[in-house]
Design an enzyme around this catalytic site. Structure first.
Site, PDB file in Angstrom:
ATOM      1  N   ASP A  32      13.352 -11.990  -1.404  1.00  0.00           N
ATOM      2  CA  ASP A  32      12.680 -12.356  -0.154  1.00  0.00           C
ATOM      3  C   ASP A  32      13.586 -11.889   0.975  1.00  0.00           C
ATOM      4  O   ASP A  32      14.758 -12.278   1.046  1.00  0.00           O
ATOM      5  CB  ASP A  32      12.488 -13.883  -0.109  1.00  0.00           C
ATOM      6  CG  ASP A  32      11.745 -14.332   1.141  1.00  0.00           C
ATOM      7  OD1 ASP A  32      11.624 -13.541   2.105  1.00  0.00           O
ATOM      8  OD2 ASP A  32      11.291 -15.496   1.151  1.00  0.00           O
ATOM      9  N   SER A  67      -1.326   5.221   7.849  1.00  0.00           N
ATOM     10  CA  SER A  67      -1.170   5.910   6.572  1.00  0.00           C
ATOM     11  C   SER A  67      -2.036   5.236   5.520  1.00  0.00           C
ATOM     12  O   SER A  67      -1.707   4.169   4.997  1.00  0.00           O
ATOM     13  CB  SER A  67       0.308   5.929   6.155  1.00  0.00           C
ATOM     14  OG  SER A  67       0.510   6.896   5.150  1.00  0.00           O
ATOM     15  N   GLY A 117       0.819  -1.214   0.000  1.00  0.00           N
ATOM     16  CA  GLY A 117       0.000   0.000   0.000  1.00  0.00           C
ATOM     17  C   GLY A 117       0.852   1.264   0.000  1.00  0.00           C
ATOM     18  O   GLY A 117       0.668   2.152  -0.853  1.00  0.00           O
ATOM     19  N   TYR A 168       4.202  -8.356  16.064  1.00  0.00           N
ATOM     20  CA  TYR A 168       4.525  -7.355  15.031  1.00  0.00           C
ATOM     21  C   TYR A 168       5.223  -6.132  15.649  1.00  0.00           C
ATOM     22  O   TYR A 168       6.282  -5.696  15.167  1.00  0.00           O
ATOM     23  CB  TYR A 168       3.223  -6.961  14.326  1.00  0.00           C
ATOM     24  CG  TYR A 168       3.302  -5.742  13.463  1.00  0.00           C
ATOM     25  CD1 TYR A 168       4.055  -5.737  12.298  1.00  0.00           C
ATOM     26  CD2 TYR A 168       2.608  -4.580  13.813  1.00  0.00           C
ATOM     27  CE1 TYR A 168       4.121  -4.602  11.504  1.00  0.00           C
ATOM     28  CE2 TYR A 168       2.661  -3.459  13.016  1.00  0.00           C
ATOM     29  CZ  TYR A 168       3.430  -3.455  11.863  1.00  0.00           C
ATOM     30  OH  TYR A 168       3.488  -2.341  11.079  1.00  0.00           O
TER      31      TYR A 168
HETATM   32  P1  NAI Z   1       1.779  -3.811   3.013  1.00  0.00           P
HETATM   33  O1  NAI Z   1       1.542  -5.087   3.739  1.00  0.00           O
HETATM   34  O2  NAI Z   1       0.770  -3.323   2.042  1.00  0.00           O
HETATM   35  O3  NAI Z   1       3.195  -3.890   2.249  1.00  0.00           O
HETATM   36  C1  NAI Z   1       4.290  -4.612   2.732  1.00  0.00           C
HETATM   37  C2  NAI Z   1       5.017  -5.243   1.550  1.00  0.00           C
HETATM   38  O4  NAI Z   1       6.111  -6.026   2.061  1.00  0.00           O
HETATM   39  C3  NAI Z   1       4.122  -6.190   0.721  1.00  0.00           C
HETATM   40  O5  NAI Z   1       4.102  -5.800  -0.641  1.00  0.00           O
HETATM   41  C4  NAI Z   1       4.758  -7.545   0.921  1.00  0.00           C
HETATM   42  O6  NAI Z   1       4.726  -8.369  -0.245  1.00  0.00           O
HETATM   43  C5  NAI Z   1       6.190  -7.194   1.292  1.00  0.00           C
HETATM   44  N1  NAI Z   1       6.808  -8.296   2.039  1.00  0.00           N
HETATM   45  C6  NAI Z   1       6.276  -9.012   3.055  1.00  0.00           C
HETATM   46  N2  NAI Z   1       7.107 -10.004   3.412  1.00  0.00           N
HETATM   47  C7  NAI Z   1       8.186  -9.918   2.613  1.00  0.00           C
HETATM   48  C8  NAI Z   1       9.370 -10.672   2.485  1.00  0.00           C
HETATM   49  N3  NAI Z   1       9.617 -11.743   3.257  1.00  0.00           N
HETATM   50  N4  NAI Z   1      10.264 -10.302   1.559  1.00  0.00           N
HETATM   51  C9  NAI Z   1      10.034  -9.240   0.754  1.00  0.00           C
HETATM   52  N5  NAI Z   1       8.925  -8.488   0.822  1.00  0.00           N
HETATM   53  C10 NAI Z   1       8.006  -8.823   1.737  1.00  0.00           C
HETATM   54  O7  NAI Z   1       2.046  -2.713   4.137  1.00  0.00           O
HETATM   55  P2  NAI Z   1       2.040  -1.111   4.029  1.00  0.00           P
HETATM   56  O8  NAI Z   1       0.795  -0.603   4.641  1.00  0.00           O
HETATM   57  O9  NAI Z   1       2.401  -0.668   2.671  1.00  0.00           O
HETATM   58  O10 NAI Z   1       3.233  -0.762   5.040  1.00  0.00           O
HETATM   59  C11 NAI Z   1       4.562  -0.607   4.591  1.00  0.00           C
HETATM   60  C12 NAI Z   1       5.493  -0.632   5.806  1.00  0.00           C
HETATM   61  O11 NAI Z   1       5.113   0.403   6.704  1.00  0.00           O
HETATM   62  C13 NAI Z   1       5.434  -1.935   6.590  1.00  0.00           C
HETATM   63  O12 NAI Z   1       6.741  -2.241   7.062  1.00  0.00           O
HETATM   64  C14 NAI Z   1       4.519  -1.617   7.754  1.00  0.00           C
HETATM   65  O13 NAI Z   1       4.822  -2.408   8.886  1.00  0.00           O
HETATM   66  C15 NAI Z   1       4.824  -0.147   7.975  1.00  0.00           C
HETATM   67  N6  NAI Z   1       3.701   0.567   8.575  1.00  0.00           N
HETATM   68  C16 NAI Z   1       2.578   0.875   7.836  1.00  0.00           C
HETATM   69  C17 NAI Z   1       1.536   1.564   8.406  1.00  0.00           C
HETATM   70  C18 NAI Z   1       0.342   2.018   7.620  1.00  0.00           C
HETATM   71  O14 NAI Z   1      -0.496   2.713   8.173  1.00  0.00           O
HETATM   72  N7  NAI Z   1       0.200   1.682   6.344  1.00  0.00           N
HETATM   73  C19 NAI Z   1       1.561   1.921   9.836  1.00  0.00           C
HETATM   74  C20 NAI Z   1       2.770   1.552  10.523  1.00  0.00           C
HETATM   75  C21 NAI Z   1       3.790   0.907   9.899  1.00  0.00           C
HETATM   76  C1  15L Z   2       0.350  -0.553  11.362  1.00  0.00           C
HETATM   77  O1  15L Z   2       1.477  -0.748  11.813  1.00  0.00           O
HETATM   78  C2  15L Z   2      -0.168  -1.331  10.202  1.00  0.00           C
HETATM   79  O2  15L Z   2       0.867  -1.636   9.277  1.00  0.00           O
HETATM   80  C3  15L Z   2      -1.299  -0.634   9.483  1.00  0.00           C
HETATM   81  O3  15L Z   2      -1.934  -1.572   8.644  1.00  0.00           O
HETATM   82  C4  15L Z   2      -2.307   0.009  10.434  1.00  0.00           C
HETATM   83  O4  15L Z   2      -3.015  -0.973  11.095  1.00  0.00           O
HETATM   84  C5  15L Z   2      -1.582   0.909  11.412  1.00  0.00           C
HETATM   85  O5  15L Z   2      -0.475   0.284  12.034  1.00  0.00           O
HETATM   86  C6  15L Z   2      -2.476   1.476  12.529  1.00  0.00           C
HETATM   87  O6  15L Z   2      -2.080   1.409  13.698  1.00  0.00           O
HETATM   88  O7  15L Z   2      -3.535   2.019  12.226  1.00  0.00           O
END
Ligand code: NAI
Ligand code: 15L
Length: 263
Positions: free
Chosen positions: A51, A166, A14, A136
């Site tokens: 990976d 986000s 995302g 997590y």
């Molecule tokens: P998402 O789950 O949409 O994207 C994470 C990506 O990491 C996916 O495309 C997935 O294929 C890849 N991934 C997972 N395991 C993997 C592996 N073993 N090797 C390579 N790639 C791998 O998550 P999003 O929302 O885009 O978040 C991005 C980052 O920001 C994450 O690290 C998440 O923990 C962090 N984050 C996001 C928040 C949000 O509100 N969107 C809030 C707090 C943290």
């Molecule tokens: C996170 O760390 C997650 O990646 C995201 O999907 C949301 O759940 C976010 O925190 C949140 O706290 O709203």
């Protein structure tokens, strides 16, 4: 442009999708990576799949890059064994590759779930001890500690961005406090990439929301100035969501539903 070849991990996710176009302003070549195929490289891009659990693939992913925005990994609660591979071993592999290839700066997508067991009635700074709310959250706390170790020992600078929520819009009442717009996320990452001295820093990733639980005064040197606010969504969010049960841990703690999520 502050960098020649910038690596974006988690590029198919995302936030990776939201940042793909925006980060082109920060570099000459944007290298995109994720675990499995997600399409073709556009002009100014290259794709190197890896990976995070595989040290050899991660090494090849990092080679030739001069900075990293590390979004890759599991982004919600999951079984510990899965978190161990992607988020814990993944961080180790990433920083080892950064050290070997001379990468000097990383922006690490940490999370508010590092401190999810503080109450919504509390205001915390980056100096408060971690209180993770999930496997997590523990894995993100590991990433914060690991990157501090590699800064102290090897001088690799990292910004640990404790992203709130986000998404295009806040999805519930809690997210009125935790929301970070995609444009502000890009502003924050740009500030982390361009500030002259980053060191090892922890910064809460939030927009200029009226209600907040986080005090970013320890991160002033980064120079991040949010321009968006969840306030414009407040009425609509209140109208479409029920009043919370005040005895529900999800309404008491900053981590919301993560404090009771089971994988
Ligand atoms: P998402 O789950 O949409 O994207 C994470 C990506 O990491 C996916 O495309 C997935 O294929 C890849 N991934 C997972 N395991 C993997 C592996 N073993 N090797 C390579 N790639 C791998 O998550 P999003 O929302 O885009 O978040 C991005 C980052 O920001 C994450 O690290 C998440 O923990 C962090 N984050 C996001 C928040 C949000 O509100 N969107 C809030 C707090 C943290
Ligand atoms: C996170 O760390 C997650 O990646 C995201 O999907 C949301 O759940 C976010 O925190 C949140 O706290 O709203």
């Amino acid at each position: 442009k502050t960098h020649h070849r910038l690596l974006l991990t988690g590029a198919a996710g995302g936030l990776g999708t939201a940042l793909r176009e925006r980060l082109k302003a920060n570099c000459t070549v944007l290298r995109l990576s994720d675990k499995s195929a997600f399409g073709e490289a556009l002009p100014g891009e290259e794709i190197v799949l890896a990976d995070l659990a595989n040290a050899v693939e991660v090494d090849a992913m990092v080679a030739g890059c001069d900075a990293i925005v590390h979004l890759g990994g599991i982004s919600v609660e999951a079984p510990f064994e899965a978190i161990l591979q992607a988020n814990i071993l993944g961080v180790y592999h990433l920083y080892e590759a950064a050290r070997k290839h001379g990468v000097k700066r990383v922006v690490f997508a940490s999370s508010n779930h590092v401190t999810g067991f503080y109450k919504q009635s509390e205001t915390i700074t980056a100096d408060h001890p971690a209180r993770p709310d999930s496997y997590y959250g523990v894995s993100k706390a590991f990433g914060e500690d690991f990157s501090r170790f590699y800064f102290d020992r090897y001088g690799i600078e990292t910004a640990c961005v404790r992203i709130g929520s986000s998404f295009p819009e806040p999805r519930d009442r809690r997210m009125l406090a935790t929301w970070l717009s995609f444009d502000d996320l890009h502003r924050l990452i740009s500030a982390c990439l361009s500030t002259p001295v980053l060191g090892h820093s922890i910064v809460f990733g939030m927009s200029d929301n009226a209600v907040t639980w986080w005090d970013n005064s320890r991160a002033r040197h980064i120079g991040y100035v949010p321009q968006d606010s969840s306030d414009v969504f407040r009425e609509a969010v209140f109208a479409r969501t029920p009043a919370p049960d005040l005895n529900d841990p999800a309404a008491i703690y900053q981590g919301g539903g993560f404090v009771k999520a089971t994988p």
